[in-house]
Structures are given as structure tokens and as C-alpha cells.
Design a protein around this motif. Structure first.
Motif, short mmCIF file in Angstrom:
data_model
loop_
_atom_site.label_atom_id
_atom_site.label_comp_id
_atom_site.label_asym_id
_atom_site.label_seq_id
_atom_site.Cartn_x
_atom_site.Cartn_y
_atom_site.Cartn_z
N UNK A 124 0.55 -1.33 0.48
CA UNK A 124 -0.01 -0.06 -0.12
C UNK A 124 0.63 1.24 0.12
N UNK A 125 0.08 2.31 -0.41
CA UNK A 125 0.98 3.27 -0.93
C UNK A 125 0.15 4.62 -0.29
N UNK A 126 0.68 5.90 0.09
CA UNK A 126 0.10 6.96 1.20
C UNK A 126 0.71 8.11 1.54
N UNK A 127 0.12 8.74 1.00
CA UNK A 127 0.76 10.35 1.17
C UNK A 127 1.81 10.08 2.14
N UNK A 128 3.11 11.40 2.15
CA UNK A 128 4.24 10.87 3.31
C UNK A 128 3.89 12.13 4.43
N UNK A 129 3.48 13.37 3.51
CA UNK A 129 3.66 14.74 4.57
C UNK A 129 4.70 14.90 4.45
N UNK A 130 5.48 14.39 3.42
CA UNK A 130 6.94 15.07 2.97
C UNK A 130 7.09 16.72 2.24
N UNK A 131 7.34 17.40 3.60
CA UNK A 131 7.61 18.96 2.72
C UNK A 131 6.31 20.23 3.33
N UNK A 132 5.34 18.94 3.74
CA UNK A 132 4.56 20.04 3.90
C UNK A 132 2.99 20.13 2.64
N UNK A 133 3.88 19.89 1.94
CA UNK A 133 3.06 19.94 1.06
C UNK A 133 1.45 19.29 0.54
N UNK A 134 1.37 17.82 1.54
CA UNK A 134 -0.21 16.90 1.46
C UNK A 134 -0.09 16.31 2.84
N UNK A 135 -1.43 16.31 3.43
CA UNK A 135 -0.96 15.70 4.50
C UNK A 135 -0.09 14.56 5.04
N UNK A 136 -0.36 13.76 5.62
CA UNK A 136 -0.34 12.68 6.19
C UNK A 136 -0.80 10.95 5.40
N UNK A 137 -0.94 10.16 5.34
CA UNK A 137 -1.32 9.31 4.98
C UNK A 137 -2.62 9.24 4.62
N UNK A 138 -2.82 9.70 3.17
CA UNK A 138 -3.83 9.89 2.57
C UNK A 138 -3.87 8.87 1.49
N UNK A 139 -4.63 7.55 1.96
CA UNK A 139 -4.59 6.84 0.97
C UNK A 139 -3.97 6.93 -0.60
N UNK A 140 -3.44 6.18 -1.62
CA UNK A 140 -2.70 6.75 -2.67
C UNK A 140 -3.38 4.93 -3.72
N UNK A 141 -2.92 3.90 -2.97
CA UNK A 141 -2.97 3.12 -4.33
C UNK A 141 -2.55 1.96 -3.22
N UNK A 142 -2.13 0.70 -4.17
CA UNK A 142 -1.22 -0.20 -3.78
C UNK A 142 -0.45 -0.60 -5.11
N UNK A 143 0.96 -1.24 -5.09
CA UNK A 143 2.04 -1.22 -6.46
C UNK A 143 1.26 -2.51 -6.75
#
Length: 175
Positions: free
Chosen positions: A112-131
Motif C-alpha cells: 500500500x502507498x500513502x501520502x508521506x506529508x514530506x515537505x508539508x505539501x500534503x497531509x500524511x496518510x491519505x491512501x493513494x493505491x497499491x503497487x
């Protein structure tokens, strides 16, 4: 630890997709809310299933969302199981790819892939998809969002942590 603020505040406004600008070169949608509703460029757009993309333009009463599959989309993400950070890069296909993975990162189909929150661009943990595929160094993601049924989105109003202020800094030692 001394400057801990607690969890980020998140709220959202719901919007209806009123125009679908998806084509061979541009992957975006138009929604029926804009600056008057607090929508600003750069905010995340998601459904109950996961991330759709980011607000790329905001007018008084409408906004355009650049989908994560667009060639111009770059989103900092995290592979949950391995904790590997990467960038989700759209390429106008239905399956965007992970780029800039660290050397030696272990990524396999089904993770599973989620947003990282790195750099403050987006919040952490929003589900994105799966490999969905790992072929010759190209890692593809199957987004959770069903693009054919995209009718409503949530624009996430995200309060990123501000940089530390000089007043909160530890006093310097006197010599």
C-alpha cells in the motif's frame, strides 16, 4: 519534542465534479467550489477511497483539480510496509509510477502507498493505491480511486506545521 504541536488539524469541503477535462494530454476535472469556499491552489483532493490529486487553479466559484495520473503531477508518497519514501509521478496512464526511491528499497506487488506529508505539501496518510507491477526498475501504482465513477471529491484544508520560530529556540550557551 519540546515544540510538539499534536496532530495536524484537517477539515474539508465537499465538491461536485462539474466538468471532466480528461483527455490524452491533460488529466483534470473542474469542481463547483472555489476561493469563496476556502479552496486554494495546492490543496489535496480526495474521495472516501483515496487521493485524486491537487488543486491546480482556484477561481471565485470553481476550481480545477490536476489528477495524480497527469504528466505534470508529482506527489511525495510512502510505501507503508517498507517505509520507503518516493515521488508518485503521473505519466498520463492509468497507473502512475514511483520514482526517486532510495537505493536498496524493497517494494513488491500488493504493498500500500500513502501520502508521506514530506515537505508539508500534503497531509500524511491519505491512501493513494497499491503497487501493481515491478518491472525492470519501473514500479507502477494502481490508484484506489475509480476514475469512471468520480462524481464528488473532498478538498482537504490542511494546516501544515509552521517552521520553528526563533523565540522557541533553545538559548545559546555563553562563553
Amino acid at each position: 519534542m519540546l515544540a510538539y504541536r499534536g496532530p495536524d488539524r484537517r477539515s474539508f469541503v465537499s465538491a461536485r465534479v462539474i466538468a471532466d477535462g480528461r483527455g490524452p494530454f491533460v488529466k483534470s476535472v473542474l469542481v463547483n467550489i472555489g476561493r469563496g469556499d476556502g479552496v486554494e491552489k495546492g490543496q489535496a483532493a480526495a474521495t472516501a477511497l483515496g487521493l485524486v490529486g491537487r488543486v491546480s487553479q482556484s477561481g471565485a466559484r470553481s476550481a480545477r483539480i490536476l489528477m495524480m495520473t497527469d504528466l505534470n503531477s508529482r506527489i511525495p508518497v510512502l510505501v507503508e510496509e517498507s517505509r520507503a519514501r518516493a515521488i508518485l509521478a503521473g505519466d498520463n496512464s492509468e497507473r502512475p509510477q514511483l520514482v526517486f526511491l532510495p537505493d536498496g528499497a524493497r517494494v513488491s506487488v500488493g504493498q500500500r502507498v500513502v501520502t508521506s506529508g514530506h515537505g508539508g505539501a500534503l497531509p500524511y496518510g491519505i491512501p493513494v493505491g497499491v503497487v501493481s507491477a515491478v518491472d525492470s526498475g519501473v514500479i507502477r501504482i494502481r490508484p484506489f480511486v475509480d476514475w469512471e465513477r468520480l462524481e464528488y471529491v473532498q478538498i482537504i484544508e490542511y494546516d501544515a506545521a509552521p517552521p520553528p520560530s526563533p523565540q522557541g529556540a533553545a538559548p545559546k550557551a555563553v562563553r
